[in-house]
Design an enzyme around this catalytic site. Structure first.
Site, PDB file in Angstrom:
ATOM      1  N   ALA A  54     -17.320  -2.863  -1.656  1.00 54.00           N
ATOM      2  CA  ALA A  54     -17.421  -3.908  -2.684  1.00 54.00           C
ATOM      3  C   ALA A  54     -16.064  -4.378  -3.195  1.00 54.00           C
ATOM      4  CB  ALA A  54     -18.257  -3.383  -3.847  1.00 54.00           C
ATOM      5  N   SER A 107     -12.166   6.642  -4.967  1.00 51.08           N
ATOM      6  CA  SER A 107     -12.305   7.334  -6.245  1.00 51.08           C
ATOM      7  C   SER A 107     -13.048   8.661  -6.073  1.00 51.08           C
ATOM      8  CB  SER A 107     -13.021   6.426  -7.251  1.00 51.08           C
ATOM      9  OG  SER A 107     -12.927   6.986  -8.531  1.00 51.08           O
ATOM     10  N   LEU A 120     -14.260  -2.238  -4.949  1.00 47.06           N
ATOM     11  CA  LEU A 120     -14.151  -1.507  -6.223  1.00 47.06           C
ATOM     12  C   LEU A 120     -13.623  -0.084  -6.031  1.00 47.06           C
ATOM     13  CD1 LEU A 120     -17.534  -2.716  -7.798  1.00 47.06           C
ATOM     14  CD2 LEU A 120     -15.229  -3.549  -8.312  1.00 47.06           C
ATOM     15  N   LYS A 142     -12.369   0.783  -9.732  1.00 46.72           N
ATOM     16  CA  LYS A 142     -11.194   0.013 -10.192  1.00 46.72           C
ATOM     17  C   LYS A 142     -11.450  -1.481  -9.966  1.00 46.72           C
ATOM     18  CE  LYS A 142      -9.807  -1.094  -5.836  1.00 46.72           C
ATOM     19  NZ  LYS A 142      -9.690  -2.420  -5.252  1.00 46.72           N
ATOM     20  N   ASP A 163      -5.651   3.536  -1.393  1.00 55.02           N
ATOM     21  CA  ASP A 163      -6.076   3.415  -2.793  1.00 55.02           C
ATOM     22  C   ASP A 163      -6.247   4.763  -3.500  1.00 55.02           C
ATOM     23  OD1 ASP A 163      -6.149   0.795  -3.555  1.00 55.02           O
ATOM     24  OD2 ASP A 163      -8.291   0.500  -3.205  1.00 55.02           O
TER      25      ASP A 163
HETATM   26  C1  SUD Z   1      -7.669  -3.950  -0.591  1.00 54.61           C
HETATM   27  C2  SUD Z   1      -7.656  -2.768  -1.509  1.00 54.61           C
HETATM   28  C3  SUD Z   1      -6.988  -3.148  -2.832  1.00 54.61           C
HETATM   29  O1  SUD Z   1      -7.132  -2.153  -3.804  1.00 54.61           O
HETATM   30  O2  SUD Z   1      -8.908  -2.252  -1.918  1.00 54.61           O
HETATM   31  P1  SUD Z   1     -10.452  -2.409  -1.474  1.00 54.61           P
HETATM   32  O3  SUD Z   1     -10.806  -3.805  -1.219  1.00 54.61           O
HETATM   33  O4  SUD Z   1     -10.649  -1.549  -0.252  1.00 54.61           O
HETATM   34  O5  SUD Z   1     -11.184  -1.837  -2.651  1.00 54.61           O
HETATM   35  C4  SUD Z   1      -6.849  -1.584  -0.889  1.00 54.61           C
HETATM   36  O6  SUD Z   1      -5.539  -1.968  -0.563  1.00 54.61           O
HETATM   37  C5  SUD Z   1      -7.475  -0.950   0.300  1.00 54.61           C
HETATM   38  O7  SUD Z   1      -7.193   0.407   0.279  1.00 54.61           O
HETATM   39  P2  SUD Z   1      -8.048   1.463   1.162  1.00 54.61           P
HETATM   40  O8  SUD Z   1      -9.494   1.083   1.125  1.00 54.61           O
HETATM   41  O9  SUD Z   1      -7.673   2.831   0.710  1.00 54.61           O
HETATM   42  O10 SUD Z   1      -7.498   1.114   2.593  1.00 54.61           O
HETATM   43  P3  SUD Z   1      -7.042   2.037   3.819  1.00 54.61           P
HETATM   44  O11 SUD Z   1      -8.180   2.945   4.158  1.00 54.61           O
HETATM   45  O12 SUD Z   1      -5.715   2.647   3.561  1.00 54.61           O
HETATM   46  O13 SUD Z   1      -6.879   0.926   4.934  1.00 54.61           O
HETATM   47  C6  SUD Z   1      -7.969   0.268   5.529  1.00 54.61           C
HETATM   48  C7  SUD Z   1      -7.410  -0.829   6.408  1.00 54.61           C
HETATM   49  O14 SUD Z   1      -6.958  -1.921   5.588  1.00 54.61           O
HETATM   50  C8  SUD Z   1      -5.749  -2.460   6.068  1.00 54.61           C
HETATM   51  N1  SUD Z   1      -4.687  -2.335   5.037  1.00 54.61           N
HETATM   52  C9  SUD Z   1      -4.880  -1.515   3.960  1.00 54.61           C
HETATM   53  C10 SUD Z   1      -3.900  -1.424   2.987  1.00 54.61           C
HETATM   54  C11 SUD Z   1      -2.713  -2.177   3.160  1.00 54.61           C
HETATM   55  N2  SUD Z   1      -1.732  -2.129   2.253  1.00 54.61           N
HETATM   56  N3  SUD Z   1      -2.543  -2.968   4.236  1.00 54.61           N
HETATM   57  C12 SUD Z   1      -3.533  -3.076   5.181  1.00 54.61           C
HETATM   58  O15 SUD Z   1      -3.379  -3.819   6.159  1.00 54.61           O
HETATM   59  C13 SUD Z   1      -5.407  -1.694   7.332  1.00 54.61           C
HETATM   60  O16 SUD Z   1      -5.921  -2.442   8.410  1.00 54.61           O
HETATM   61  C14 SUD Z   1      -6.197  -0.414   7.211  1.00 54.61           C
HETATM   62  O17 SUD Z   1      -6.581   0.087   8.463  1.00 54.61           O
HETATM   63  N1  ADP Z   2     -17.666   8.736  -0.735  1.00 54.84           N
HETATM   64  C1  ADP Z   2     -17.738   7.490  -0.235  1.00 54.84           C
HETATM   65  N2  ADP Z   2     -18.172   6.482  -1.018  1.00 54.84           N
HETATM   66  C2  ADP Z   2     -18.225   5.211  -0.538  1.00 54.84           C
HETATM   67  N3  ADP Z   2     -17.898   4.864   0.717  1.00 54.84           N
HETATM   68  C3  ADP Z   2     -17.458   5.826   1.540  1.00 54.84           C
HETATM   69  C4  ADP Z   2     -17.358   7.161   1.089  1.00 54.84           C
HETATM   70  N4  ADP Z   2     -16.886   7.870   2.113  1.00 54.84           N
HETATM   71  C5  ADP Z   2     -16.707   7.028   3.138  1.00 54.84           C
HETATM   72  N5  ADP Z   2     -17.065   5.793   2.813  1.00 54.84           N
HETATM   73  C6  ADP Z   2     -16.987   4.602   3.688  1.00 54.84           C
HETATM   74  O1  ADP Z   2     -15.850   3.843   3.279  1.00 54.84           O
HETATM   75  C7  ADP Z   2     -16.068   2.454   3.462  1.00 54.84           C
HETATM   76  C8  ADP Z   2     -15.564   1.677   2.245  1.00 54.84           C
HETATM   77  O2  ADP Z   2     -16.318   2.038   1.137  1.00 54.84           O
HETATM   78  P1  ADP Z   2     -15.834   1.762  -0.392  1.00 54.84           P
HETATM   79  O3  ADP Z   2     -14.834   2.746  -0.814  1.00 54.84           O
HETATM   80  O4  ADP Z   2     -17.078   1.680  -1.204  1.00 54.84           O
HETATM   81  O5  ADP Z   2     -15.191   0.303  -0.251  1.00 54.84           O
HETATM   82  P2  ADP Z   2     -14.187  -0.507  -1.173  1.00 54.84           P
HETATM   83  O6  ADP Z   2     -12.874   0.200  -1.152  1.00 54.84           O
HETATM   84  O7  ADP Z   2     -14.129  -1.874  -0.566  1.00 54.84           O
HETATM   85  O8  ADP Z   2     -14.782  -0.576  -2.548  1.00 54.84           O
HETATM   86  C9  ADP Z   2     -17.552   2.288   3.774  1.00 54.84           C
HETATM   87  O9  ADP Z   2     -17.672   1.995   5.151  1.00 54.84           O
HETATM   88  C10 ADP Z   2     -18.170   3.652   3.503  1.00 54.84           C
HETATM   89  O10 ADP Z   2     -19.209   3.994   4.392  1.00 54.84           O
END
Ligand code: SUD
Ligand code: ADP
Length: 283
Positions: free
Chosen positions: A97, A104, A99, A10, A136
């Site tokens: 990254a 997903s 993403l 995404k 997410d």
């Molecule tokens: C920032 C976003 C935007 O799409 O994406 P990525 O950069 O990871 O792709 C998301 O909110 C990431 O979602 P996700 O990767 O599922 O996060 P989670 O495992 O739920 O949370 C990881 C950590 O991020 C922080 N967190 C996450 C979501 C949120 N609304 N508030 C937070 O403060 C918290 O500290 C949590 O412990």
């Molecule tokens: N199936 C998976 N694919 C990618 N990362 C994973 C997976 N399972 C656990 N992780 C862990 O989740 C963390 C975030 O990965 P990722 O989902 O790629 O990040 P982001 O949400 O920033 O794109 C990494 O530390 C990775 O090791």
């Protein structure tokens, strides 16, 4: 029977933070869409009642820490399923990254097991289950264009963006989502115009969409990793109509309408950044 599921990445068209919550999460409002850069998930039924995960990646664990494993575990527990599955993951989405690759993969496992074990669980219920794995995951279960609220788990669908090309450039660093949220300072924030993005989607207005992209985490990540700003500048200078960091970063994406221009920008960035992709929006 072996079952295949596509797990697409995404990008965030917007990411706004409305406040910090008592549970440590942040209240967000973000518009996301799905792009044509996908991991591939294979689900193989096992005779024994266990979950195996296999993948070739230095950065992702193949045990119970893998989000795909967690998805299978929670699915089996919730619906009392005493069957086993081997999950093979072919990763194409860069890790850490911004993403949503892990989310997903987890969402694809929920959708795939629903089919493999003929459970007929509605998508909404699968998305609610996904919220226990990560914020997410519910968005990724739906795989569309949507606004996500709450901590990211409340999904409302939106029209898909106008047809365009996406160039992605990921600097050679991984970013921890948790660290970026922790460093975010609510007192110096310029909110993106979420309503303008929604109307741009409704009107299929590409320029309006590009002019309103915004992510409040971008400056936090750039402060930690100034090379993200350099990539952003390159992406703009090369002629992308809209440029933004996705999620907590560090991937920067650019939007353009025409393939020729997209290929020129892609080729230009490849000399500057190791990981560059050119994809379309699936949204
Ligand atoms: C920032 C976003 C935007 O799409 O994406 P990525 O950069 O990871 O792709 C998301 O909110 C990431 O979602 P996700 O990767 O599922 O996060 P989670 O495992 O739920 O949370 C990881 C950590 O991020 C922080 N967190 C996450 C979501 C949120 N609304 N508030 C937070 O403060 C918290 O500290 C949590 O412990
Ligand atoms: N199936 C998976 N694919 C990618 N990362 C994973 C997976 N399972 C656990 N992780 C862990 O989740 C963390 C975030 O990965 P990722 O989902 O790629 O990040 P982001 O949400 O920033 O794109 C990494 O530390 C990775 O090791």
């Amino acid at each position: 029977m072996v079952l295949f599921e596509r797990a697409p990445a995404k990008i965030n068209l917007s990411l706004d933070i409305l406040g910090k919550r008592d549970d440590g999460y942040h209240e967000v409002e973000m518009i996301m869409t799905t792009i044509d850069l996908s991991d591939r998930i294979e689900l193989h039924p096992l005779d024994q009642d266990r979950i195996d995960v296999s993948l070739e990646s230095r950065y992702v664990p193949n045990d119970e820490r893998n989000l795909a494993f967690k998805a299978a575990q929670i699915f089996k527990t919730m619906y009392n399923i005493e069957k086993g599955v081997h999950i093979k993951i072919e990763k194409s989405i860069p890790v850490s990254a911004g993403l949503g690759g892990g989310s997903s993969d987890a969402a694809a496992v929920l959708r795939g097991l629903n089919r493999l074990w003929s459970m007929n669980i509605p998508t909404e219920e699968l998305a609610a289950l996904g919220a226990h794995i990560g914020s997410d995951v519910p968005f990724c279960v739906h795989n569309s264009t949507a606004i996500a609220k709450g901590r990211g788990e409340r999904i409302e669908k939106l029209p898909s963006p106008p047809s365009c090309w996406v160039i992605l450039a990921k600097p050679n660093i991984g970013v921890s989502t948790r660290t970026i949220f922790q460093r975010f300072d609510m007192s110096c924030i310029t909110h993106p115009s979420t309503s303008e993005i929604i109307s741009a989607l409704e009107e299929k207005n590409f320029i309006k969409l590009c002019n309103n992209l915004g992510n409040v985490l971008e400056s936090v990540t750039i402060k930690l990793h100034p090379e993200v700003q350099q990539i952003k500048d390159r992406m703009k200078y090369a002629g992308s109509a809209g440029v933004l960091m996705s999620g907590s970063g560090p991937t920067i994406y650019g939007l353009v309408q025409h393939e020729n221009k997209a290929r020129r920008i892609y080729n230009g960035l490849r000399g500057f950044c190791e990981e560059v992709y050119i994809v379309r929006i699936l949204g």
